[in-house]
Design an enzyme around this catalytic site. Structure first.
Site, PDB file in Angstrom:
ATOM      1  N   ILE A 269      57.891  56.520 134.709  1.00  0.00           N
ATOM      2  CA  ILE A 269      58.495  55.250 135.431  1.00  0.00           C
ATOM      3  C   ILE A 269      59.166  55.606 136.759  1.00  0.00           C
ATOM      4  O   ILE A 269      60.040  56.382 136.805  1.00  0.00           O
ATOM      5  CB  ILE A 269      59.605  54.622 134.359  1.00  0.00           C
ATOM      6  CG1 ILE A 269      59.039  54.441 133.157  1.00  0.00           C
ATOM      7  CG2 ILE A 269      60.191  53.570 134.979  1.00  0.00           C
ATOM      8  CD1 ILE A 269      60.253  54.066 132.122  1.00  0.00           C
TER       9      ILE A 269
ATOM     10  N   GLU B 164      61.872  69.449 120.265  1.00  0.00           N
ATOM     11  CA  GLU B 164      61.969  70.884 120.394  1.00  0.00           C
ATOM     12  C   GLU B 164      62.361  71.502 118.882  1.00  0.00           C
ATOM     13  O   GLU B 164      63.095  70.831 117.914  1.00  0.00           O
ATOM     14  CB  GLU B 164      62.808  71.737 121.348  1.00  0.00           C
ATOM     15  CG  GLU B 164      62.624  70.990 122.859  1.00  0.00           C
ATOM     16  CD  GLU B 164      61.388  71.508 123.376  1.00  0.00           C
ATOM     17  OE1 GLU B 164      60.958  72.642 122.749  1.00  0.00           O
ATOM     18  OE2 GLU B 164      60.765  70.977 124.342  1.00  0.00           O
TER      19      GLU B 164
ATOM     20  N   THR C  75      53.464  72.493 129.653  1.00  0.00           N
ATOM     21  CA  THR C  75      52.414  71.203 129.613  1.00  0.00           C
ATOM     22  C   THR C  75      52.158  70.596 130.782  1.00  0.00           C
ATOM     23  O   THR C  75      51.193  70.005 131.219  1.00  0.00           O
ATOM     24  CB  THR C  75      53.156  70.565 128.435  1.00  0.00           C
ATOM     25  OG1 THR C  75      52.970  71.441 126.897  1.00  0.00           O
ATOM     26  CG2 THR C  75      52.328  69.121 127.932  1.00  0.00           C
TER      27      THR C  75
ATOM     28  N   GLY D 222      60.192  60.262 132.991  1.00  0.00           N
ATOM     29  CA  GLY D 222      58.780  60.552 132.996  1.00  0.00           C
ATOM     30  C   GLY D 222      58.038  59.738 134.150  1.00  0.00           C
ATOM     31  O   GLY D 222      58.242  59.907 135.223  1.00  0.00           O
TER      32      GLY D 222
ATOM     33  N   LYS E  89      70.272  62.477 132.754  1.00  0.00           N
ATOM     34  CA  LYS E  89      69.341  61.334 133.676  1.00  0.00           C
ATOM     35  C   LYS E  89      70.430  60.378 134.049  1.00  0.00           C
ATOM     36  O   LYS E  89      70.188  59.816 135.306  1.00  0.00           O
ATOM     37  CB  LYS E  89      68.304  60.893 132.848  1.00  0.00           C
ATOM     38  CG  LYS E  89      67.378  62.005 132.294  1.00  0.00           C
ATOM     39  CD  LYS E  89      66.459  61.588 131.167  1.00  0.00           C
ATOM     40  CE  LYS E  89      65.508  62.702 130.720  1.00  0.00           C
ATOM     41  NZ  LYS E  89      64.335  62.125 129.566  1.00  0.00           N
TER      42      LYS E  89
ATOM     43  N   GLU F 203      61.104  62.238 141.244  1.00  0.00           N
ATOM     44  CA  GLU F 203      60.876  61.167 140.152  1.00  0.00           C
ATOM     45  C   GLU F 203      60.658  61.498 138.773  1.00  0.00           C
ATOM     46  O   GLU F 203      61.261  60.852 138.029  1.00  0.00           O
ATOM     47  CB  GLU F 203      59.490  60.445 140.820  1.00  0.00           C
ATOM     48  CG  GLU F 203      59.114  59.126 140.067  1.00  0.00           C
ATOM     49  CD  GLU F 203      60.139  58.248 140.585  1.00  0.00           C
ATOM     50  OE1 GLU F 203      60.829  57.717 139.588  1.00  0.00           O
ATOM     51  OE2 GLU F 203      60.204  57.829 141.649  1.00  0.00           O
TER      52      GLU F 203
ATOM     53  N   ALA G  88      55.663  76.433 140.293  1.00  0.00           N
ATOM     54  CA  ALA G  88      56.620  77.538 139.356  1.00  0.00           C
ATOM     55  C   ALA G  88      56.900  76.676 138.227  1.00  0.00           C
ATOM     56  O   ALA G  88      57.565  75.680 137.853  1.00  0.00           O
ATOM     57  CB  ALA G  88      57.860  77.814 140.070  1.00  0.00           C
ATOM     58  N   GLY G  89      56.157  77.377 137.153  1.00  0.00           N
ATOM     59  CA  GLY G  89      56.167  76.627 135.709  1.00  0.00           C
ATOM     60  C   GLY G  89      54.997  76.266 135.443  1.00  0.00           C
ATOM     61  O   GLY G  89      54.502  75.086 135.988  1.00  0.00           O
TER      62      GLY G  89
ATOM     63  N   ASP H 203      70.403  65.333 127.264  1.00  0.00           N
ATOM     64  CA  ASP H 203      69.387  64.891 128.086  1.00  0.00           C
ATOM     65  C   ASP H 203      69.503  63.598 128.789  1.00  0.00           C
ATOM     66  O   ASP H 203      69.320  63.311 129.890  1.00  0.00           O
ATOM     67  CB  ASP H 203      67.958  64.761 127.201  1.00  0.00           C
ATOM     68  CG  ASP H 203      66.918  64.500 128.221  1.00  0.00           C
ATOM     69  OD1 ASP H 203      66.348  65.443 128.852  1.00  0.00           O
ATOM     70  OD2 ASP H 203      66.304  63.466 127.800  1.00  0.00           O
TER      71      ASP H 203
END
Length: 441
Positions: free
Chosen positions: A138, A192, A14, A136, A207, A131, A10-11, A203
């Site tokens: 890592i 963005e 990129t 990203g 995390k 993960e 879903a999605g 953001d």
């Protein structure tokens, strides 16, 4: 060979398009390493007509991700849409309730609904892997959930947002303003059109909240993080940091203290010769301090289609290799129902000290007044420098730069408030924490 693992995605932005391309290109290698084929059988996205550079002709299409989760002929639901609410939340819940495994890169969803989703997954015996949601490419989630078993983590910190790291790096390397570097980051696709979520620290906070729970076994507390972004960092701060032997990075920091758990996201000065200071551009870095291993630092690409898709595929591969009925690793490192309530730490001494930049009226007694206000709040100064600001402001202003020894943040804020009340301050003061390696603190 075992039956194919059927994937629904879903999605198809990129990351989603990169994931499709990698799975299709490496189908033979994946079948061998995972012990079974991995096949994409269904997808969902907003625009069916868009050319994504991948072949979807043999794949079932669902206009609504909720329908894919509820009705698709799939074993694993891969959510790459983003957002804490709406379709992402509804479809992931539906997939888990159906007993499907789920892989997501959605840090906002996990920051606000992670405990609930983990509870459903554990009740249904499903895997919920994420993960790609943090740093990203890592593998920090796997390290905390599995590899560091037996270690008592005391602190976790790092650079977790490539947009902010790119801007701060470019400001330093090229001497450009924040606004100029942000514009360039947007042109290159690193930021963005509306960059607020990144540059204001949200953001990184999402995390960090996830990592805090994995590290310390508490319920996720995304709204209980001290938060500062990088919008107030000026080129003058960058230059002053360099002169003092530091570089400025946006860090997320979580640590266990005697009174609870401290979570904070803010610009930080780190020694120029430290490892974390060398992490430039869109690269991320996460450091974990524990009693057995000591310090583990992981550095790698924090964003981008291939880096994030690589982590998503790693999660899918783990599911492909898992045995039905086998003991599952708890989604958040500890069983969801056993997570402890979050207990926020009391204000404590910041061991690295503070950098304080003040622009003041150039008149007799100001310098002495600043020093007095610091002393009144029991702040010990490592250095205090006064310089002209003729290139920035009228010549009747001066800049005072102070570097403190370890002190309480509350004391710093009180001292700055006292200075503000004196009437000689021009503009807003700048306060940046300094982090030093333990041997230097």
């Amino acid at each position: 060979m075992a039956d194919a693992l059927k994937i629904g995605i879903a999605g198809l932005g990129t990351v989603g398009a990169s994931l499709v391309r990698i799975i299709q290109q490496k189908s033979n290698e994946l079948a061998v390493t995972c012990g079974r084929p991995i096949t994409i059988t269904a997808v969902s996205a907003r625009d069916k007509t868009r050319d994504r550079g991948v072949d979807l002709s043999a794949v079932a299409w669902f206009d609504r991700p909720e329908d894919l989760a509820e009705k698709g002929d799939i074993d694993v639901f891969v959510e790459l849409m983003g957002g804490a609410e709406g379709a992402a939340n509804v479809s992931v819940r539906a997939a888990l309730q159906r007993g499907l495994h789920v892989v997501t890169a959605n840090k906002a969803l996990l920051a606000y609904h992670g405990v609930e989703l983990a509870t459903i997954a554990e009740e249904k015996g499903s895997l919920l892997n994420f993960e790609a949601a943090v740093a990203g490419g890592i593998p920090v989630i796997k390290a905390l959930r599995e590899s560091l078993t037996g270690n008592a983590v005391s602190r976790i910190y790092g650079i977790m947002n490539g947009t902010c790291n790119y801007i701060l790096t470019k400001m330093e390397k090229e001497g450009l303003s924040f606004a100029e570097c942000l514009k360039e980051a947007q042109r290159l696709g690193y930021a963005e059109a509306d960059p607020a979520f990144d540059i204001e620290g949200n953001d990184t906070a999402h995390k960090l909240a996830i990592l805090t729970t994995l590290a310390f076994g508490n319920r996720i507390a995304a709204d209980d993080i001290y938060l500062e972004g990088i919008t107030n960092i000026s080129i003058e701060d960058i230059h002053a940091a360099a002169e003092l032997g530091y570089r400025i990075k946006l860090l997320g920091v979580a640590q266990r203290t005697e009174t609870g758990i401290e979570q904070r996201v803010h610009p930080t000065m780190v020694p120029v010769d430290s490892v974390i200071a060398q992490v430039d551009g869109i690269t991320n870095a996460v450091a974990i301090e524990s009693d057995v291993l000591g310090e583990l630092l992981m550095v790698g690409p924090g964003a981008g289609g291939n880096a994030t898709a690589s982590s998503v595929l790693g999660d899918i591969a783990d599911i492909a290799k898992s045995q039905p009925g086998a003991q599952r690793v708890p989604v958040l490192g500890h069983p969801a129902k056993a997570l402890e309530p979050y207990r926020k730490a009391q204000m404590q001494s910041h061991e690295g000290g503070y950098f304080i930049r003040l622009t003041v009226l150039d008149r007799t007694g100001v310098f002495a007044s600043v020093a007095t206000r610091m002393a009144e709040n029991h702040i010990s100064l490592e250095s205090i420098v006064q310089r002209s600001t003729q290139h920035l402001a009228p010549s009747h202003h001066q800049t005072i730069i102070l570097v403190t020894h370890a002190t309480m943040e509350e004391s710093v804020r009180k001292a700055v408030a006292s200075i503000r009340s004196e009437g000689y301050l021009f503009g807003e003061p700048q306060v940046i924490r300094i982090e030093r390696p333990k041997e230097e603190a």
